[in-house]
Design a protein around this motif. Sequence first.
Motif, short mmCIF file in Angstrom:
data_model
loop_
_atom_site.label_atom_id
_atom_site.label_comp_id
_atom_site.label_asym_id
_atom_site.label_seq_id
_atom_site.Cartn_x
_atom_site.Cartn_y
_atom_site.Cartn_z
N ALA A 153 43.70 -26.24 -3.47
CA ALA A 153 43.22 -27.57 -3.82
C ALA A 153 42.41 -27.51 -5.11
O ALA A 153 41.65 -26.59 -5.32
CB ALA A 153 42.34 -28.10 -2.70
N ALA A 154 42.62 -28.51 -5.95
CA ALA A 154 41.81 -28.59 -7.16
C ALA A 154 40.49 -29.26 -6.82
O ALA A 154 40.42 -30.09 -5.91
CB ALA A 154 42.54 -29.40 -8.22
N LYS A 155 39.45 -28.90 -7.52
CA LYS A 155 38.13 -29.46 -7.24
C LYS A 155 38.10 -30.93 -7.66
O LYS A 155 38.36 -31.25 -8.81
CB LYS A 155 37.07 -28.67 -8.01
N PRO A 156 37.82 -31.85 -6.72
CA PRO A 156 37.74 -33.26 -7.10
C PRO A 156 36.58 -33.49 -8.07
O PRO A 156 35.57 -32.80 -8.01
CB PRO A 156 37.50 -33.98 -5.78
N ARG A 157 36.78 -34.47 -8.95
CA ARG A 157 35.75 -34.67 -9.98
C ARG A 157 34.46 -35.23 -9.36
O ARG A 157 33.38 -34.92 -9.80
CB ARG A 157 36.28 -35.60 -11.07
N ASP A 158 34.63 -36.07 -8.32
CA ASP A 158 33.43 -36.70 -7.75
C ASP A 158 33.00 -36.00 -6.45
O ASP A 158 32.69 -36.64 -5.46
CB ASP A 158 33.70 -38.19 -7.49
N LEU A 159 33.02 -34.69 -6.48
CA LEU A 159 32.66 -33.89 -5.31
C LEU A 159 31.24 -34.24 -4.86
O LEU A 159 30.31 -34.27 -5.65
CB LEU A 159 32.72 -32.42 -5.73
N ASN A 160 31.10 -34.51 -3.55
CA ASN A 160 29.78 -34.81 -3.02
C ASN A 160 29.07 -33.49 -2.71
O ASN A 160 29.44 -32.78 -1.79
CB ASN A 160 29.91 -35.67 -1.76
N ILE A 161 28.06 -33.18 -3.49
CA ILE A 161 27.39 -31.89 -3.29
C ILE A 161 26.04 -32.05 -2.59
O ILE A 161 25.23 -31.12 -2.57
CB ILE A 161 27.23 -31.11 -4.61
N SER A 162 25.82 -33.20 -1.96
CA SER A 162 24.56 -33.38 -1.24
C SER A 162 24.54 -32.46 -0.01
O SER A 162 25.54 -32.32 0.69
CB SER A 162 24.42 -34.84 -0.80
N LEU A 163 23.40 -31.85 0.24
CA LEU A 163 23.27 -30.96 1.40
C LEU A 163 22.46 -31.65 2.51
O LEU A 163 21.92 -31.00 3.38
CB LEU A 163 22.61 -29.64 0.98
N ASP A 164 22.37 -32.97 2.45
CA ASP A 164 21.63 -33.75 3.45
C ASP A 164 22.42 -35.03 3.66
O ASP A 164 22.30 -35.98 2.88
CB ASP A 164 20.22 -34.02 2.91
N ARG A 165 23.27 -35.05 4.73
CA ARG A 165 24.24 -36.14 4.83
C ARG A 165 24.55 -36.42 6.29
O ARG A 165 24.38 -35.57 7.15
CB ARG A 165 25.56 -35.72 4.16
N PRO A 166 25.07 -37.64 6.57
CA PRO A 166 25.58 -37.90 7.92
C PRO A 166 26.85 -37.09 8.17
O PRO A 166 27.60 -36.82 7.23
CB PRO A 166 25.90 -39.40 7.92
N SER A 167 27.09 -36.71 9.43
CA SER A 167 28.32 -35.98 9.76
C SER A 167 29.51 -36.93 9.68
O SER A 167 29.34 -38.15 9.52
CB SER A 167 28.18 -35.34 11.14
N ASP A 168 30.74 -36.37 9.80
CA ASP A 168 31.98 -37.13 9.52
C ASP A 168 32.01 -38.49 10.21
O ASP A 168 32.36 -39.49 9.61
CB ASP A 168 33.20 -36.33 10.01
N ARG A 169 31.69 -38.54 11.51
CA ARG A 169 31.76 -39.81 12.24
C ARG A 169 30.38 -40.42 12.42
O ARG A 169 30.20 -41.34 13.21
CB ARG A 169 32.44 -39.58 13.60
N GLY A 170 29.41 -39.90 11.70
CA GLY A 170 28.07 -40.49 11.71
C GLY A 170 27.27 -40.19 12.96
O GLY A 170 26.23 -40.82 13.21
N VAL A 171 27.71 -39.24 13.77
CA VAL A 171 26.99 -38.94 15.01
C VAL A 171 25.63 -38.30 14.71
O VAL A 171 24.64 -38.59 15.36
CB VAL A 171 27.84 -38.01 15.91
N PHE A 172 25.61 -37.42 13.71
CA PHE A 172 24.38 -36.71 13.36
C PHE A 172 24.07 -36.90 11.89
O PHE A 172 24.92 -37.32 11.11
CB PHE A 172 24.53 -35.19 13.60
N ARG A 173 22.84 -36.54 11.54
CA ARG A 173 22.52 -36.32 10.14
C ARG A 173 22.17 -34.84 10.01
O ARG A 173 21.43 -34.29 10.84
CB ARG A 173 21.34 -37.19 9.69
#
Lengths: 402, 151
Positions: free
Chosen positions: B33-53
Amino acid sequence: MGATLATALALVAAAEPTWSAADLKTLRGLWIGALKPPPPDPSNKVADNAKAADLGRALFSDTGLSANGQVSCASCHQPGHAFTDALPTGHGVGTGNRRTMPIAPAVYSPWQFWDGRADSLWAQALGPVENPAEHGFSRTEVARVLAARYSDAYERLFGPLPDLADRNRFPLRAAPGGDPAAKAAWEGMSDADQILINRVYANFGKAVAAYERTLKIRPSRFDAYLAGVFGAPDPHARLSPDELAGLRLFIGKGQCANCHNGPLLSNHGFANTGVPAHPDLPRDLGRAAGVRAAVADPFNCKGVYSDAPAGCEELEFAVIDNPGQVRAYKVPSLRGVGQRAPYMHAGQFSSLEQVVDHYSRAPRAPDGASEIKPLRLSADERRQIVAFLRTLDEQPAPSPHG
Amino acid sequence: MPQFARINRRSLAYRVLGGVALLAVVLAGGVAAAKPRDLNISLDRPSDRGVFRVRIQSQVAPIPLSRVHPWTVHLTDQAGLPVSGAVIAIDGGMPEHHHGLPTAPRAASAATPGDYLISGMKFSMTGWWVLNLSIKAPDGRTDRITFNMVL
């Protein structure tokens, strides 16, 4: 006149390629200037002791440490031959299943051997000594050689050697994995005596490792070229158009730098690249088996013979039981690669041309799954990659011990 | 078939996280995979379905190369309450080079509520790395999250 000037400028432009910012970052990573001093080895308290290195150097070329009195580490790791032997598979007392590896880059790697079955240089050094195809020796014999000829140097570093006079306690030839007689002799020894011998054997490895840590990687023409790219004052080496095209393929279309990166052109990982199995050799699972052996090795970083007070994180967090490890082998350093044919873990290819042809075709792996995809390189591109690989030849050593 | 399912789930995760479609096959073999230009590099985020942060942090700064080092995880739920006693499984790798992590890191609960220690992390080269956390809370809630890092 103007046209001539334009042509001349175009020629200069062709000879001095422009590298993108991303290319330059990759190139800086490949430069020998990026090579740091070897990482410390807390499991070996004499790792950086000069006296231990002196002892280790003598042991490295001592043929008295072999069953037939003719084999030393240096028989296969020949200092004049990039510490290899030009053979498809190593030949000592017998012939082995793997190709001899260069020594100098090994100090940077957390795992030793093609399959990484040892987790330090000193644990590695214990393997060939009792390998029936290599030194064909045994650890009690090693202890006796040390006592007979190296006791002063040994005892200054490691303290008193055990008194080996009693041959009932310390048989002449005893090794846990040796021939049936040596094995039986080992099993007949008390646990305490086995530990005494193992400790001497481990110390032998630690002295050899101290020597190996002093071996230097020598710069290549590629490094001299990069020095110029990074602004060193003239004169600096130039690469031919073919060599430059090969470099561009190496870090670009060829994807070689995915694995062959960093100043040694190795990521120190393991990969299955679909290298054909040697038809005459037993099935070889590569890293899948190697990591298990390292974890089980009594001479590993966590064992009683290690000097590491804690840590051993490479071992503690080693990847185990991953399907990608089947027939994965250590990614070798490519420094000096043109000077040490044949290639791959069992010398499957005799020339760099064959190696590059393999990457171009990327055949199915005989076991497990190959990580590489066919590159379908043209004949020109293959020639250019080979030309680039030859720029990695090490410059001659200033002295035999360089 | 399980292979196909895995690819789909990953591609979904990437669509959600990076806002980029068609980043399938990552680490599951196949095309890099090529690196997307708008890669989200935040290390503090909600999980995929928003169950956790989920917040992760290297305990060594800057993130070291070719050295095993620890990270910490702080886990909260949607209400911002710390979640303790969760089981966190970790994998990851380099999507552009389709290889996994060079070590097998493990997470364990730390003493303070919602805190975990990841031991055994190592990055063997510069470039784009992903770290996948599969989280299972003691009450049965589960979710996943993929962090991106560019070293």
